[in-house]
Design a protein around this motif. Structure first.
Motif, PDB file in Angstrom:
ATOM      1  N   LYS A 205      53.893  82.448  55.198  1.00 15.23           N
ATOM      2  CA  LYS A 205      54.862  83.073  54.322  1.00 15.23           C
ATOM      3  C   LYS A 205      56.159  82.543  54.154  1.00 15.23           C
ATOM      4  N   SER A 206      56.650  82.086  55.297  1.00 13.58           N
ATOM      5  CA  SER A 206      58.082  81.476  54.875  1.00 13.58           C
ATOM      6  C   SER A 206      57.923  80.207  54.204  1.00 13.58           C
ATOM      7  N   ALA A 207      57.017  79.383  54.299  1.00 12.55           N
ATOM      8  CA  ALA A 207      56.853  78.156  53.464  1.00 12.55           C
ATOM      9  C   ALA A 207      56.749  78.523  51.934  1.00 12.55           C
ATOM     10  N   ALA A 208      55.882  79.760  51.557  1.00 14.23           N
ATOM     11  CA  ALA A 208      55.480  79.968  50.208  1.00 14.23           C
ATOM     12  C   ALA A 208      56.935  80.613  49.541  1.00 14.23           C
ATOM     13  N   GLN A 209      57.622  81.371  50.425  1.00 13.60           N
ATOM     14  CA  GLN A 209      59.096  81.526  49.944  1.00 13.60           C
ATOM     15  C   GLN A 209      60.054  80.310  49.520  1.00 13.60           C
ATOM     16  N   ALA A 210      59.877  79.499  50.430  1.00 14.21           N
ATOM     17  CA  ALA A 210      60.794  78.067  49.934  1.00 14.21           C
ATOM     18  C   ALA A 210      59.941  77.533  48.955  1.00 14.21           C
ATOM     19  N   GLU A 211      58.604  77.577  48.698  1.00 13.40           N
ATOM     20  CA  GLU A 211      58.014  76.802  47.523  1.00 13.40           C
ATOM     21  C   GLU A 211      58.612  77.536  46.207  1.00 13.40           C
ATOM     22  N   LYS A 212      58.669  79.015  46.207  1.00 12.61           N
ATOM     23  CA  LYS A 212      58.850  79.803  45.225  1.00 12.61           C
ATOM     24  C   LYS A 212      60.562  79.297  44.697  1.00 12.61           C
ATOM     25  N   ALA A 213      61.312  79.565  45.781  1.00 10.16           N
ATOM     26  CA  ALA A 213      62.744  78.985  45.527  1.00 10.16           C
ATOM     27  C   ALA A 213      62.634  77.645  44.860  1.00 10.16           C
ATOM     28  N   ALA A 214      62.211  76.778  45.362  1.00 13.04           N
ATOM     29  CA  ALA A 214      62.180  75.178  44.904  1.00 13.04           C
ATOM     30  C   ALA A 214      61.634  75.105  43.497  1.00 13.04           C
ATOM     31  N   ALA A 215      60.729  75.934  43.197  1.00  9.87           N
ATOM     32  CA  ALA A 215      60.087  75.889  41.958  1.00  9.87           C
ATOM     33  C   ALA A 215      61.399  76.395  40.906  1.00  9.87           C
ATOM     34  N   ALA A 216      62.026  77.654  41.266  1.00  9.11           N
ATOM     35  CA  ALA A 216      62.985  78.313  40.753  1.00  9.11           C
ATOM     36  C   ALA A 216      64.053  77.412  40.437  1.00  9.11           C
TER      37      ALA A 216
ATOM     38  N   LEU B 223      65.756  69.544  47.785  1.00  8.58           N
ATOM     39  CA  LEU B 223      64.533  70.033  47.865  1.00  8.58           C
ATOM     40  C   LEU B 223      63.480  69.489  48.737  1.00  8.58           C
ATOM     41  N   ALA B 224      63.362  69.616  50.258  1.00 15.41           N
ATOM     42  CA  ALA B 224      62.754  68.876  51.060  1.00 15.41           C
ATOM     43  C   ALA B 224      61.400  69.311  51.362  1.00 15.41           C
TER      44      ALA B 224
ATOM     45  N   ILE C 259      60.917  73.012  52.565  1.00 18.13           N
ATOM     46  CA  ILE C 259      59.470  73.644  52.466  1.00 18.13           C
ATOM     47  C   ILE C 259      58.756  72.997  53.727  1.00 18.13           C
ATOM     48  N   VAL C 260      58.464  73.813  54.782  1.00 18.37           N
ATOM     49  CA  VAL C 260      57.881  73.446  55.914  1.00 18.37           C
ATOM     50  C   VAL C 260      56.482  73.503  55.797  1.00 18.37           C
ATOM     51  N   ASP C 261      55.723  72.574  55.155  1.00 16.23           N
ATOM     52  CA  ASP C 261      54.283  72.819  54.784  1.00 16.23           C
ATOM     53  C   ASP C 261      53.874  71.275  54.319  1.00 16.23           C
TER      54      ASP C 261
END
Ligand code: ATP
Ligand code: MG
Length: 247
Positions: free
Chosen positions: A39-50, A162-163, A180-182
């Motif tokens: 879930k936390s990786a998805a949050q980071a992915e969304k913020a990175a996309a923004a 954005l890493a 993004i830890v993914d």
């Protein structure tokens, strides 16, 4: 299959031998986070996309591991957020840079920064080479699998970094603006998907997504995810463990 792809990358002169070691380190951390997008990786992915959609001059950095594992996906992301690709190698040789450029072009990549006429301040000569119209002047840079020193140098230049890094303890993970830890194989398509969803939002809404993102907190959640997996499946006995409710 992923391992075969990266070995093939080395055989084709796209990935460096050091890339194999990085992949092994990544695989170990992928086990620890459960080989899924948390879930936390998805949050980071969304913020990175923004952040990529908001940027005026975004650039996506590509190295030998990225080119071997997610070449088509990174081209798709580049198009969807309008961020040209730039080959940026830790163990840089002009031959390998050109091979990666040719490979990406053969798969349809159009917008690429291909010069090495700029220098990132504070890095040793070969490590600091970038395109003067690309990473050098970019306001946001997506760096999948970046080295800690270069990540720090980019942050010190005032860029939004954005890493993508499976190791939440690496210097890159610790110093990036959004980490993004993914696995890149999941992260890159996920960022594209979020970018498509967010494209229609107003600038203010995108800004809110980026500003409410807390990287330290998100990294702590990634670490908790690891502890949770060790506790649950690894049988570690920590009876007093208090995990965050959002996990
Ligand atoms: P740092 O320099 O940031 O302290 P490092 O020297 O361990 O860390 P590098 O070799 O510079 O790391 O970069 C490789 C990083 O990429 C590692 O942290 C590794 O876990 C991560 N990594 C490797 N493969 C993947 C992958 N497929 N997806 C995401 N991250 C990966
Ligand atoms: Mg390193």
């Amino acid at each position: 299959m992923t391992r075969e792809t990266i070995v093939e990358g080395v055989r084709n002169g796209i990935t460096s031998m050091h890339g194999l070691i990085a992949q092994g380190r990544g695989e170990a951390f992928d086990y620890l986070i459960g080989e899924k997008t948390t879930k936390s990786a998805a949050q980071a992915e969304k913020a990175a996309a923004a952040a990529l959609l908001l940027a005026e001059k975004p650039v996506i950095s590509v190295n030998g591991n990225v080119a071997a594992l997610v070449p088509r996906e990174i081209i798709r992301l580049s198009e969807s957020v309008n961020a040209p690709l730039e080959v940026n190698l830790f163990h840089r040789t002009e031959e390998r840079v050109n091979k990666i450029i040719e490979y990406l072009r053969s798969l349809g990549a159009k917008k690429m920064f291909t010069k090495s006429n700029g220098t990132i301040p504070g890095l040793e000569h070969e490590r600091g080479k970038v395109d003067a119209e690309g990473i050098l002047i970019a306001d946001a840079v997506l760096v999948p699998l970046e080295d800690g020193d270069r990540c720090k140098a980019l942050v010190e230049m005032g860029k939004i970094v954005l890493a993508i890094d499976l190791n939440p303890l690496s210097r890159t993970a610790q110093c990036a603006t959004i980490t993004i830890v993914d696995n890149i194989t999941r992260a890159v398509p996920n960022i594209s998907k979020f970018a498509e969803e967010l494209k229609s939002l107003k600038k203010e809404a995108l800004l809110e997504l980026v500003s409410e993102f807390d990287n330290k907190r998100n990294l702590a959640l990634a670490m908790e995810e690891i502890v949770k997996n060790l506790y649950g499946r690894g049988g570690i006995r920590t009876p007093d463990l208090q995990l965050s409710p959002e996990l």
